[in-house]
Write a protein that holds these residues in place. Structure first.
Motif, mmCIF file in Angstrom:
data_model
loop_
_atom_site.group_PDB
_atom_site.id
_atom_site.type_symbol
_atom_site.label_atom_id
_atom_site.label_comp_id
_atom_site.label_asym_id
_atom_site.label_seq_id
_atom_site.Cartn_x
_atom_site.Cartn_y
_atom_site.Cartn_z
ATOM 1 N N SER A 193 0.579 -1.091 -0.482
ATOM 2 C CA SER A 193 -0.245 0.270 -0.126
ATOM 3 C C SER A 193 0.869 1.321 -0.201
ATOM 4 C CB SER A 193 -0.851 0.246 1.067
ATOM 5 O OG SER A 193 -0.057 -0.041 2.570
ATOM 6 N N GLY A 194 1.204 2.447 -1.445
ATOM 7 C CA GLY A 194 1.979 2.985 -1.414
ATOM 8 C C GLY A 194 3.320 3.164 -1.352
ATOM 9 N N THR A 195 3.628 3.907 -0.308
ATOM 10 C CA THR A 195 4.748 4.238 0.698
ATOM 11 C C THR A 195 4.683 3.384 2.384
ATOM 12 O OG1 THR A 195 4.928 6.492 1.097
ATOM 13 C CG2 THR A 195 6.149 5.468 -1.205
ATOM 14 N N LYS A 222 20.223 -10.209 16.096
ATOM 15 C CA LYS A 222 21.607 -10.781 14.787
ATOM 16 C C LYS A 222 21.286 -9.037 14.616
ATOM 17 C CE LYS A 222 22.451 -15.032 13.787
ATOM 18 N NZ LYS A 222 22.434 -15.526 15.395
ATOM 19 N N LYS A 223 22.461 -8.343 13.478
ATOM 20 C CA LYS A 223 22.495 -6.973 13.522
ATOM 21 C C LYS A 223 22.085 -7.318 11.946
ATOM 22 C CE LYS A 223 25.989 -3.934 12.703
ATOM 23 N NZ LYS A 223 27.216 -3.151 12.887
ATOM 24 N N VAL A 224 20.762 -6.040 11.622
ATOM 25 C CA VAL A 224 20.582 -6.564 9.836
ATOM 26 C C VAL A 224 20.562 -4.949 9.713
ATOM 27 C CG1 VAL A 224 18.358 -6.947 8.654
ATOM 28 C CG2 VAL A 224 18.666 -8.138 10.658
ATOM 29 N N ALA A 225 20.785 -4.999 8.598
ATOM 30 C CA ALA A 225 20.821 -3.544 8.515
ATOM 31 C C ALA A 225 19.381 -3.231 6.957
ATOM 32 C CB ALA A 225 21.955 -3.413 7.661
ATOM 33 N N LEU A 226 19.239 -2.393 6.848
ATOM 34 C CA LEU A 226 18.202 -1.764 6.007
ATOM 35 C C LEU A 226 18.828 -0.745 4.741
ATOM 36 C CD1 LEU A 226 15.510 -1.775 8.107
ATOM 37 C CD2 LEU A 226 16.020 -3.451 6.501
ATOM 38 N N VAL A 227 19.121 -0.969 3.737
ATOM 39 C CA VAL A 227 19.585 0.258 2.823
ATOM 40 C C VAL A 227 19.180 0.157 1.730
ATOM 41 C CG1 VAL A 227 21.824 0.091 1.596
ATOM 42 C CG2 VAL A 227 21.897 -1.350 4.099
ATOM 43 N N GLY A 228 19.330 1.706 1.551
ATOM 44 C CA GLY A 228 18.443 2.299 -0.085
ATOM 45 C C GLY A 228 17.206 3.332 -0.074
ATOM 46 N N ASP A 229 16.722 3.384 -0.484
ATOM 47 C CA ASP A 229 15.586 4.352 -0.488
ATOM 48 C C ASP A 229 14.481 4.305 1.422
ATOM 49 O OD1 ASP A 229 13.346 6.187 -0.566
ATOM 50 O OD2 ASP A 229 13.264 5.759 -2.940
ATOM 51 N N LEU A 230 15.284 4.319 2.052
ATOM 52 C CA LEU A 230 14.467 4.199 3.361
ATOM 53 C C LEU A 230 13.081 5.246 3.839
ATOM 54 C CD1 LEU A 230 17.664 3.673 5.838
ATOM 55 C CD2 LEU A 230 15.960 1.720 4.155
ATOM 56 N N LYS A 231 13.252 5.966 3.161
ATOM 57 C CA LYS A 231 11.951 7.140 2.548
ATOM 58 C C LYS A 231 10.886 6.511 2.276
ATOM 59 C CE LYS A 231 11.566 11.846 1.314
ATOM 60 N NZ LYS A 231 12.125 12.957 0.964
ATOM 61 N N ASN A 232 11.299 6.194 1.229
ATOM 62 C CA ASN A 232 9.922 5.622 0.361
ATOM 63 C C ASN A 232 9.738 4.741 0.572
ATOM 64 O OD1 ASN A 232 8.936 8.141 -0.999
ATOM 65 N ND2 ASN A 232 11.284 8.087 -1.714
ATOM 66 N N ASP A 301 11.549 5.590 -7.547
ATOM 67 C CA ASP A 301 11.131 7.206 -7.900
ATOM 68 C C ASP A 301 9.848 7.288 -8.987
ATOM 69 O OD1 ASP A 301 12.479 5.017 -9.759
ATOM 70 O OD2 ASP A 301 12.081 6.619 -11.758
ATOM 71 N N GLU A 302 8.626 6.442 -8.220
ATOM 72 C CA GLU A 302 7.603 6.161 -8.521
ATOM 73 C C GLU A 302 6.703 6.875 -8.361
ATOM 74 O OE1 GLU A 302 8.802 3.345 -7.845
ATOM 75 O OE2 GLU A 302 7.374 2.281 -7.050
ATOM 76 N N TYR A 303 6.902 7.794 -7.165
ATOM 77 C CA TYR A 303 6.109 8.145 -5.831
ATOM 78 C C TYR A 303 6.645 9.406 -6.131
ATOM 79 C CZ TYR A 303 5.101 4.346 -4.002
ATOM 80 O OH TYR A 303 4.408 2.311 -4.083
ATOM 81 N N ASP A 304 8.044 10.042 -7.002
ATOM 82 C CA ASP A 304 8.531 11.229 -7.611
ATOM 83 C C ASP A 304 7.297 11.510 -8.885
ATOM 84 O OD1 ASP A 304 9.068 13.392 -8.040
ATOM 85 O OD2 ASP A 304 11.497 12.694 -8.599
ATOM 86 N N GLU A 305 6.576 12.976 -8.045
ATOM 87 C CA GLU A 305 5.885 13.269 -9.368
ATOM 88 C C GLU A 305 6.630 14.358 -10.752
ATOM 89 O OE1 GLU A 305 1.957 14.041 -7.968
ATOM 90 O OE2 GLU A 305 1.204 11.880 -7.652
ATOM 91 N N THR A 306 7.285 14.294 -9.957
ATOM 92 C CA THR A 306 8.463 15.892 -10.957
ATOM 93 C C THR A 306 9.244 15.381 -11.577
ATOM 94 O OG1 THR A 306 10.479 15.816 -9.182
ATOM 95 C CG2 THR A 306 8.245 17.684 -8.150
#
Ligand code: NCD
Length: 382
Positions: A193-195, A222-232, A301-306
């Protein structure tokens, strides 16, 4: 008769049929949800909303990761393992389709998908459920001005499950709230559902991690790293919550500043409440050396309308061949896929690469979700 045949025997004397069970559960969810209107409901804290979608502590409408307990996940993983075994056993495999042979699922995907859609279709097929896909709103009556909720109500008129994905955050939640006030409150399964949420992806991710660390002391600690576009990215938000259910797990949010998880995200509040240790990092190389698992994601980037958002991360955040040697000997690499440049394909056959296993696991975990929704897990496990 072997024990698997007994476990999956669909004859009525062995227990309540899935359709009867679903109807009874639907009535109960209806009772819970029908007296609270959406405007009031939507402003309740997420944990409270999650309770409305659960029956006896388990999801009926499967909308947020925050609905799951560790017990539910453990049981789901056991069901997924059992289904896997049954598939391998020729003599028992004919029994599985009988479980739900009279049921149908509507799959409504208003956003692109390969794995989630196909794995749900395969999961349905494995259980004998017919699935029907409406993938593009332009080919539905929405092009004539129909609302999303009317389309959804129409689709559930022809099935016993609704599996949906949409670019609008919270639409799956709104749909389940809406359906619970109709006479067809069929389970809604959120396929993204969306972001904001992707709970079934998080379940297959956690299943993959549990499986991988089974003989390595388990996921606890355990240590788990989440990497990348964590904003969207929605996958990491649902997964971070599930990780918080494991003792002593440490989470690192690793991203360039412009893609870092936003400070007001619900999941950070959940991690704080659970006392989970989490940190932020911009040092991907360090993460590769020191984590037990590294979960990569692409730019959304699909959430970026610009249309101005870059398409790929700078090499600094990608697992390129020059960084293969930095990956710890016991460090596993995951990705929900699709990938762009985040992981070079030359890493695919490394035994620490889990992403193609995640793809396959998606089918089993989604079949297990359907089994649990139909109350058939008791027939398989008990
Ligand atoms: C993810 C999604 O749709 O959020 N993909 C998936 O379901 N396997 C991740 C993504 O699209 O980047």
């Amino acid at each position: 008769m072997n024990s698997q045949e007994t476990a999956l025997d669909p004859r009525p004397e062995k227990g309540i049929f899935p359709l009867e069970y679903l109807k009874a559960q639907g009535k109960r969810i209806n009772q819970k949800l029908k007296d609270i209107d959406w405007n009031k409901f939507k402003n309740l804290p997420l944990k409270e909303r999650a309770e409305y979608f659960n029956l006896d502590g388990e999801p009926y409408h499967l909308i947020f990761a925050q609905q799951f307990t560790r017990e539910y996940i453990d049981r789901l993983c056991k069901v997924a393992n059992a289904l896997r075994k049954v598939r391998r056993d020729e003599s028992a495999s004919m029994k599985v389709p009988l479980v739900a042979a009279n049921l149908q699922a509507s799959i409504y995907f208003g956003q692109s998908s390969t794995r989630t859609r196909r794995s749900f279709e395969s999961a349905c097929a494995a259980l004998g459920i017919d699935s029907f896909l409406v993938q593009d709103a332009t080919t539905s009556s929405q092009s004539k001005g129909e609302t999303e909720l009317d389309t959804i109500q129409t689709l559930v008129s022809y099935g016993e499950f609704l599996i949906m994905r949409h670019k609008e955050a919270r639409l799956a939640e709104k749909a389940s709230h809406h359906l619970a006030r109709t006479n067809r409150p069929v389970p809604v399964i959120n396929g993204g559902s969306g972001t904001d949420q992707h709970p079934t992806q998080a379940l297959l991710d956690i299943y993959t991690l549990i499986y991988t660390f089974e003989e390595k002391g388990g996921l606890d600690g355990k240590k788990v790293a989440l990497v990348g576009d964590l904003k969207n990215g929605r996958t990491i938000k649902s997964l971070a919550y599930l990780l918080s259910l494991y003792e002593g797990v440490e989470i690192v949010f690793c991203a360039p500043d412009e893609f870092q998880i936003l400070p007001d995200e619900q999941v950070l509040k959940d991690l704080d409440a659970a006392g989970v240790k989490y940190t932020y990092s911009g040092d991907f190389e360090e993460i590769l050396k020191t984590s037990d698992a590294v979960y990569m994601t692409r730019i959304q980037d699909e959430y970026d309308e610009t249309g101005k958002t870059q398409k790929s991360f700078a090499n600094e955040y990608c697992l390129t061949p020059d960084k293969f040697d930095l990956v710890g000997p016991q460090t596993y690499i995951l990705h929900p896929l699709p990938r762009r440049d985040e992981i070079h394909h030359a890493f695919d056959n490394d035994e620490r690469a889990l992403y193609w296993r995640q793809v396959r696991n998606g089918m089993w975990i989604r079949a297990a979700i359907l089994i649990m929704l139909m109350g058939w897990d008791t027939k398989i496990l008990d």
